[in-house]
Design a protein around this motif. Structure first.
Motif, PDB file in Angstrom:
ATOM      1  N   GLY A  16       0.984  -1.002   0.053  1.00 57.30           N
ATOM      2  CA  GLY A  16       0.036   0.173   0.014  1.00 57.30           C
ATOM      3  C   GLY A  16       0.904   1.136   0.050  1.00 57.30           C
ATOM      4  O   GLY A  16       1.712   1.456   0.752  1.00 57.30           O
ATOM      5  N   ASP A  34       0.154   4.099   0.767  1.00 55.57           N
ATOM      6  CA  ASP A  34      -0.056   4.925   2.240  1.00 55.57           C
ATOM      7  C   ASP A  34       1.065   4.556   3.128  1.00 55.57           C
ATOM      8  O   ASP A  34       1.374   5.063   4.264  1.00 55.57           O
ATOM      9  N   ARG A  35       1.895   3.541   2.868  1.00 58.24           N
ATOM     10  CA  ARG A  35       3.041   3.388   3.810  1.00 58.24           C
ATOM     11  C   ARG A  35       4.045   4.309   3.660  1.00 58.24           C
ATOM     12  O   ARG A  35       5.146   4.343   4.154  1.00 58.24           O
ATOM     13  N   VAL A  36       4.155   4.915   2.400  1.00 57.91           N
ATOM     14  CA  VAL A  36       5.165   5.868   1.942  1.00 57.91           C
ATOM     15  C   VAL A  36       4.557   7.508   1.887  1.00 57.91           C
ATOM     16  O   VAL A  36       5.300   7.941   2.428  1.00 57.91           O
ATOM     17  N   ILE A  37       3.507   7.427   1.191  1.00 57.26           N
ATOM     18  CA  ILE A  37       2.896   9.049   1.131  1.00 57.26           C
ATOM     19  C   ILE A  37       1.484   8.892   1.639  1.00 57.26           C
ATOM     20  O   ILE A  37       0.585   7.811   1.665  1.00 57.26           O
ATOM     21  N   PRO A  38       0.932  10.121   2.116  1.00 60.70           N
ATOM     22  CA  PRO A  38      -0.335  10.136   2.582  1.00 60.70           C
ATOM     23  C   PRO A  38      -1.491   9.965   1.215  1.00 60.70           C
ATOM     24  O   PRO A  38      -1.197  10.545   0.113  1.00 60.70           O
ATOM     25  N   VAL A  95      -8.210  12.658   3.549  1.00 62.86           N
ATOM     26  CA  VAL A  95      -8.629  11.625   4.040  1.00 62.86           C
ATOM     27  C   VAL A  95      -7.466  10.997   4.713  1.00 62.86           C
ATOM     28  O   VAL A  95      -7.594  10.536   5.796  1.00 62.86           O
ATOM     29  N   GLY A  96      -6.239  10.892   3.820  1.00 63.85           N
ATOM     30  CA  GLY A  96      -5.132   9.664   4.521  1.00 63.85           C
ATOM     31  C   GLY A  96      -4.453  10.530   5.777  1.00 63.85           C
ATOM     32  O   GLY A  96      -3.839  11.500   5.543  1.00 63.85           O
ATOM     33  N   GLY A  97      -4.291   9.791   6.625  1.00 62.73           N
ATOM     34  CA  GLY A  97      -3.769  10.086   7.894  1.00 62.73           C
ATOM     35  C   GLY A  97      -2.730  10.983   8.012  1.00 62.73           C
ATOM     36  O   GLY A  97      -2.883  12.247   8.093  1.00 62.73           O
ATOM     37  N   VAL A  98      -1.579  10.403   8.611  1.00 64.20           N
ATOM     38  CA  VAL A  98      -0.563  11.254   9.442  1.00 64.20           C
ATOM     39  C   VAL A  98       0.101  12.143   8.296  1.00 64.20           C
ATOM     40  O   VAL A  98       0.441  11.550   7.341  1.00 64.20           O
ATOM     41  N   ASN A  99       0.591  13.211   8.578  1.00 62.85           N
ATOM     42  CA  ASN A  99       1.319  14.177   7.568  1.00 62.85           C
ATOM     43  C   ASN A  99       2.819  14.007   7.920  1.00 62.85           C
ATOM     44  O   ASN A  99       3.371  14.052   9.137  1.00 62.85           O
ATOM     45  N   THR A 100       3.531  13.540   6.973  1.00 64.32           N
ATOM     46  CA  THR A 100       4.898  13.150   7.051  1.00 64.32           C
ATOM     47  C   THR A 100       5.755  14.424   6.734  1.00 64.32           C
ATOM     48  O   THR A 100       7.037  14.266   7.107  1.00 64.32           O
ATOM     49  N   PRO A 121      11.517   5.327   5.211  1.00 65.66           N
ATOM     50  CA  PRO A 121      10.898   4.831   6.374  1.00 65.66           C
ATOM     51  C   PRO A 121       9.199   4.643   5.803  1.00 65.66           C
ATOM     52  O   PRO A 121       8.782   5.570   5.303  1.00 65.66           O
ATOM     53  N   MET A 122       8.683   3.666   6.573  1.00 70.14           N
ATOM     54  CA  MET A 122       7.425   3.181   6.382  1.00 70.14           C
ATOM     55  C   MET A 122       6.562   3.841   7.197  1.00 70.14           C
ATOM     56  O   MET A 122       6.788   3.850   8.610  1.00 70.14           O
ATOM     57  N   ARG A 123       5.556   4.431   6.946  1.00 69.50           N
ATOM     58  CA  ARG A 123       4.457   5.237   7.734  1.00 69.50           C
ATOM     59  C   ARG A 123       3.739   4.010   8.281  1.00 69.50           C
ATOM     60  O   ARG A 123       3.268   2.856   7.694  1.00 69.50           O
ATOM     61  N   PRO A 161      -2.535   4.226   7.861  1.00 67.35           N
ATOM     62  CA  PRO A 161      -3.640   4.995   8.259  1.00 67.35           C
ATOM     63  C   PRO A 161      -4.789   4.224   9.019  1.00 67.35           C
ATOM     64  O   PRO A 161      -5.216   3.292   8.525  1.00 67.35           O
ATOM     65  N   ASP A 178      -7.727   5.332   9.158  1.00 68.75           N
ATOM     66  CA  ASP A 178      -8.724   5.742   8.068  1.00 68.75           C
ATOM     67  C   ASP A 178      -8.795   4.761   6.877  1.00 68.75           C
ATOM     68  O   ASP A 178      -9.413   5.267   5.764  1.00 68.75           O
ATOM     69  N   ARG A 179      -7.441   3.962   6.625  1.00 67.22           N
ATOM     70  CA  ARG A 179      -7.655   3.247   5.255  1.00 67.22           C
ATOM     71  C   ARG A 179      -8.744   2.645   5.138  1.00 67.22           C
ATOM     72  O   ARG A 179      -9.249   1.591   5.948  1.00 67.22           O
TER      73      ARG A 179
END
Lengths: 171, 181
Positions: free
Chosen positions: A117, A119-123, A165-170, B167-169, B172, B174-175
């Motif tokens: 996914g 979203d493991r790299v970017i929101p 929508v997508g979670g944490v801001n990195t 680095p892996m986030r 989320p 809300d995924r």
């Protein structure tokens, strides 16, 4: 004048709505195409389904001129730094679309090579599952993204990323 | 149609290999016309040269070069390098295998100086299985990134092990559960 205590004023909110209207009808996509979903993207972008109806027809092949990052296809761990860099180079405001199940979760590529996914790299703002998604699904997703752009607050200068929508801001 | 004889002595390629290498041919078998010979690793390169340069055999096209990790099959030696050859002259195919003796640091002669097309396949086998091809002009990873540790197609490589470069986030919260549609 008591404007601050009453939330956004009349002109501010009109301005936000106006910008939202302008932005949602002029999404400039950056097609980050890595795999077979690209064929489906081409189908959506071409005359039959016609992304141009939504104002999102003109792919900009530089991230600096794009505001919608279309990640189309499997992202491997080798590719992930490139994707991150492309994302970082895009100016605010920007939206990220995960196109296809591989970008959403890694799909059936549960192995050493594939990012599970993006979203493991970017929101990510919009997930479009499917292997590949049908053009109707993509258009539905695009309309949902437009709806979210309408609903979010806009200013003339975007200093901080506000994830839709997508979670944490990195960044 | 009956199965071909198990010794395969009537097969011209096997006969030619037996004539040239004798006991170095460890094993032969055929399945539905696919003829295979297993040769000792020290004669492997010579055999490739013979198969390619012999005027009768003329296996001049390398279809594929790959490897097998037989760890879970509990076979010794562990690794097996498989070479698929095609002869345009005879319109026939042949498979040659060799099993490097050392399981810890498997080593096979490179055949790049005989068949130039083996360059990238040998790099891929090195990348995926960690088999060293001695004499290869540029033996480095071809698919995985330089920072990658280990060889992912080895059977003892942990199936869930990931080696991310960025680095892996966290996933989320809300995924959306896309499988619920």
């Amino acid at each position: 004048m008591g404007v601050d205590s009453q939330g956004p004023g009349f002109f501010t909110s009109r301005l936000s709505d106006g910008i939202a209207w302008a932005r949602k009808w002029s999404l400039f996509p950056y097609p980050f195409v890595t795999a077979c979903c690209g064929m489906e993207y081409m189908s959506v972008a071409s005359a039959h389904y016609d992304l141009d109806r939504f104002g999102a027809a003109w792919p900009r092949f530089t991230p600096r001129q794009a505001d919608m990052l279309l990640v189309v296809g499997t992202i491997s761990h080798k590719m992930a730094p490139v994707l991150k860099r492309v994302y970082d180079q895009m100016c605010e405001p920007k939206w990220v679309v995960a196109f296809g199940v591989c970008t959403c979760t890694g799909g059936f590529y549960d192995n050493y090579a594939t990012v599970q996914g993006i979203d493991r790299v970017i929101p990510v703002d919009l997930y479009i599952p499917g292997c590949p998604p049908r053009p109707e699904t993509v258009l539905d997703g695009l309309m949902k993204l437009q709806q979210r752009i309408t609903e979010s607050h806009h200013t003339l200068r975007e200093d901080v990323r506000k994830p839709v929508v997508g979670g944490v801001n990195t960044t | 149609m009956t199965e071909p004889a198990t010794t395969l002595d009537d097969n011209p390629v096997i006969a030619r290999l037996r004539e040239a290498f004798g006991d170095a041919i460890v094993e032969t078998h055929a399945h539905r016309g696919d003829v295979t010979a297993v040769i000792a690793p020290d004669r492997y390169k010579e055999a490739i040269r013979l198969l390619k340069t012999d005027a009768e055999l003329a296996f001049d096209f390398l279809t594929d070069l790959t490897a097998v990790d037989r760890l879970k099959l509990k076979k010794k030696p562990r690794f097996e390098v498989v070479v698929h050859l095609y002869s345009r002259k005879n319109n026939s195919r042949f498979r040659l295998k060799t099993r490097p003796a050392n399981d810890r640091e498997p080593e096979v002669d490179s055949i790049v100086d005989i068949i130039a097309g083996a360059n990238w396949p040998e790099r891929e086998v090195f990348d995926m299985f960690g088999i060293t091809f001695t004499g290869h002009p540029n033996l480095k990873r071809i698919l995985m990134y330089e920072e990658f540790v280990g060889h992912p197609l080895r059977k003892d490589y942990p199936v869930n092990k990931r080696q991310p470069l960025v680095p892996m986030r966290e996933i989320p919260e809300d995924r959306p559960n896309i499988y619920s549609f």
